[in-house]
Design a protein around this motif. Sequence first.
Motif, short mmCIF file in Angstrom:
data_model
loop_
_atom_site.label_atom_id
_atom_site.label_comp_id
_atom_site.label_asym_id
_atom_site.label_seq_id
_atom_site.Cartn_x
_atom_site.Cartn_y
_atom_site.Cartn_z
N ASN A 119 0.82 -1.21 0.00
CA ASN A 119 0.00 0.00 0.00
C ASN A 119 0.85 1.26 0.00
O ASN A 119 0.46 2.28 -0.58
CB ASN A 119 -0.93 -0.01 1.22
N ARG A 120 2.00 1.19 0.64
CA ARG A 120 2.92 2.34 0.59
C ARG A 120 3.42 2.57 -0.83
O ARG A 120 3.52 3.71 -1.29
CB ARG A 120 4.08 2.10 1.55
N LEU A 121 3.74 1.50 -1.52
CA LEU A 121 4.14 1.63 -2.93
C LEU A 121 3.03 2.24 -3.77
O LEU A 121 3.27 3.07 -4.65
CB LEU A 121 4.52 0.25 -3.48
N ALA A 122 1.80 1.82 -3.49
CA ALA A 122 0.66 2.34 -4.25
C ALA A 122 0.52 3.84 -4.05
O ALA A 122 0.07 4.56 -4.95
CB ALA A 122 -0.62 1.63 -3.83
N SER A 123 0.88 4.36 -2.89
CA SER A 123 0.80 5.80 -2.66
C SER A 123 1.79 6.56 -3.53
O SER A 123 1.62 7.75 -3.80
CB SER A 123 1.05 6.12 -1.18
N TYR A 124 2.86 5.88 -4.00
CA TYR A 124 3.81 6.49 -4.93
C TYR A 124 3.36 6.30 -6.38
O TYR A 124 4.04 6.74 -7.30
CB TYR A 124 5.19 5.85 -4.77
N GLY A 125 2.23 5.63 -6.59
CA GLY A 125 1.79 5.33 -7.94
C GLY A 125 2.41 4.08 -8.50
O GLY A 125 2.31 3.80 -9.69
N PHE A 126 3.07 3.28 -7.66
CA PHE A 126 3.70 2.04 -8.09
C PHE A 126 2.79 0.89 -7.68
O PHE A 126 2.72 0.53 -6.50
CB PHE A 126 5.08 1.91 -7.43
N SER B 122 13.07 4.04 -7.96
CA SER B 122 14.03 4.09 -6.86
C SER B 122 13.31 4.02 -5.52
O SER B 122 13.81 3.40 -4.57
CB SER B 122 14.86 5.38 -6.96
N ALA B 123 12.12 4.63 -5.43
CA ALA B 123 11.34 4.53 -4.19
C ALA B 123 10.91 3.09 -3.94
O ALA B 123 10.92 2.61 -2.80
CB ALA B 123 10.12 5.44 -4.27
N ALA B 124 10.53 2.39 -5.01
CA ALA B 124 10.12 0.99 -4.87
C ALA B 124 11.28 0.12 -4.40
O ALA B 124 11.10 -0.77 -3.55
CB ALA B 124 9.59 0.47 -6.21
N LYS B 125 12.47 0.39 -4.93
CA LYS B 125 13.65 -0.37 -4.49
C LYS B 125 13.95 -0.10 -3.02
O LYS B 125 14.24 -1.02 -2.25
CB LYS B 125 14.85 0.01 -5.37
#
Length: 962
Positions: free
Chosen positions: A608-615, A900-903
Amino acid sequence: MTVSSSSSNTSSSLASTKTERHQDSSIVEGLVLPLAGHCFHCGDPVPQPPFHTEILGASREMCCMGCQLASQSIVEAGLEQYYLDRSEINRTASLPTQLTRLEAYDHDEIKSQFVYAQEGMSVAELSVNNLRCAACTWLIESRLDELEGINKCQVNLTNQRMRVIWDESKLPISRILSVINEIGYDAKPYRQDTHEAMLARHNNQMLLRLGIAALGSMQAMMYSVAIYLGDYSDMLIFQRDFLRWVSLFVSTPVFFYAGIPFFTSAWSAIRARQVNMDVPVSIALIVTFFASLYATLTGQGQTYFDSVSMFIFFLLAGRYIEHNARLKAATMANDLVVVEPVLVQKISEDKPAAERVLQQLQQNALKQNKYHQDQQDSINHAVNHTGTQEPSNTPPESLPNFMQSMDANVHQITTHIAQDWQKKRSLISDAPTSQLSVDPSAEASLDERQMVTAHSLQVGDIIMVDAGSEIISDGILLSPTATVSQSLLTGEGDLIAKAQGDYIVGGAQNDSQPFEMLVTALPEDSQIGLIDRLMNRAMSEKPKLAQQADKLARWFVARVLVLSVLVFIGWYIVDPSQAIWATVAVLVATCPCALSLATPIALTVSTNRLASYGFLTTRGHTLQTLAEITHVAFDKTGTLTYGKPNLLNIEPIEDTYQDKGDSLSLAEQKDRLLAIAAALEVGSRHPIAHALLTAAYQLHLPTTQNLHHHPAGGVEATIDGVTYRIGHVDFALDKANNGLAASSQPIIDLESQRASSAVVLSCLLNNTTDKAKDSPSWQALACFYFNDKVRDSAKSMLDTLKQMGIESMMLTGDPSPQALVMADNLGMQSAYNGLSPTDKVNHIQKIQADGGIVLMVGDGINDAPVLAAADVSTSIAGAADLAQVSSDSIILNGQIDAISAAKRIADKTERIIKQNFRWALAYNGSVLIPAALGYVPPWLAAIGMSLSSLLVVLNALRLKRA
């Protein structure tokens, strides 16, 4: 509120008949009514807005589709007397023998609301109540896997949902729901508002049980303290016995009410010949309570009613806090996908028009699928990916191909449909009243606006979308103009202007005046519906790490039960009075609840945190593989660049265009050439076409005839009797049919122009010889140079990856040297241009052969083979691309720095999961020996187990700030 628009006259007559039939107040007075805001059929709380059924002359509120259809079936069968005869409203109250509630879900009308097709199988999203630990999810999955026809079952502990894929020809959905109920869990079709109501109801029940346990434990402890002190002050026997009986009295509701969830869960597992976390807990509670009861009845031995009450209280407190933490994590995903409007304003329908569009779209899709299949077949020998994760080279869902199959031919059809609709409205609104009276149905079909449920919408319906409201489904704009926002789908907040005949994406928001649209896809098949499905699938699939954790927890529970037997035998030989309590302490203290929570809660929060970045992760293995990558390979066009080329320069070919008209200045020549090129591209969706039309927006475009699109080539059309072509140089000069000498080809110099691509405009020469007629000659008129801007965040993203020790590389099919220059400017370690799909796959496999783990970033459509070959893949996709994406993850907002945020988040997730594992194993290992030796009383064991689980949950919630 109208539930359905069909058969309104029949429904009205039936309602009036029922009303007359039940006018006798004495009959209606005997009706047992539920509390306000509760279901008339089963008594559960109803969502907002609720479902409705007409019963006994009145509209009754229902909590779900199942109750609605069951009650409708009772009414239609003439069994309304059932509601007058019942003495209570109970979820388990017996229904008329002719009907069973679960069989209602087999009806096509109800089933279509939550079951959809995928690759020849049926898929259902369900809400599941009473899930407590990883063993619960495993129990459901293993039980359903035994049924013939089940392809896959995935249960998500965190958000209390499950996803079932099965062959409906072998197994009805009612049987699946029945099996889940048989093993002690309540499953219903998922709907966000009813799902949230179910979770809220479960939360309230937990809070009530927790309150009773708290009161009981306090009272039991107070009396136990008096008993303990009495042992040192010569308390009389009858006084001690009296305090024991009072302790039994206050502990009984705690044991039989507050503790019932543990017993029912354990019994369900044992009945299924399995074990879960509640089995050792229940054994400990039952042994302690009945041993204390025996001591109270006989007046011999010790009583531990205080330990039982405190044990249940601490367990419930830990689970209540854990449950709310998981709810908070799951709510983040629900915030991404709004609940669709329940009521929609339907004004008419035009199913033949929708069928025309869908037929053309189907033809386009077949051509596209054949093209992609041919491309895939040509490189199948190169794609031999044998990784452990599930292959991702197939589309995630079977969806209408409206968005990706939209081309000039379809747009022409949709425009005509929209124009015909507006003409029809104008004729009726301008017609005299006398003419309308001849055919009043024409006016009624346009002016009668009905509020219908979203799920009752059909393809071909015409609806009105109010200003500021969400668009329920994909469709065609019938009004002249509209302005929408697709921020929920793409993350881009800019408003998008739509013209008559353009497509409208489900999930977008109407930010202008109300408009009318023709529905071309069911609400559940819209783009926003696809996003929700992808999220559900990602959170349902379990990576290897989660599977290993579940397996270890089940192994641990079985060993704990064996160990507790050995502890009891040992203590019975040494000191029989301590045998029971030492065994209870071992059962409680070593229960691996923390171990079972170590992985799922961390994965849910990070997803869900990744989803907040659009990932958006679409596969379960994505997070785990992201944490292990060593290389990132990028496509260029549409990935490192915006995929929106701009026209840089027009270079007329000398001594060619000069001969075709009057003496013109260079600027006038360029304008005329641009007008011709733009006219050829009218109606095309290609990025080059968009760039040409944007550059020519102030020019008068000539009229074209005989317009033809050539796949992978360009466009050909006739203007003022002259045939023109625009496309790549080989197509423009028809090199396949004319062996042109190198000297006769235009020189395309991308490097000097600092361009990324170029197209050639040519015309057919009017040769009169027989040889020329057999082999027509094409003459180049101009070269158009384009540049695709590099994404603003690409440089910083690549620098961040380099700091993480990740090697980046470019794999592009663009043959221009400018691609290598761009890669060098971005600081990429390596770059390769002019690659075919096979070449890209070979590069990926070479890295994998050397031990590397590769993340491939592409456009999700043309890069399907290399996306499948990579260990993990992601696509930068817009709203129109979602249905074609076959990668493991999607970047919805176009911000490439999400990689990079996802990594970073994947690395932190891996660290936290390992921390949770180490803590859970360390706790269970360290408490085992003291508990077995009798140094840990049962109440302290309960505190330790609850705190260990809570620590794991709180540690995972740190990912919310990653």
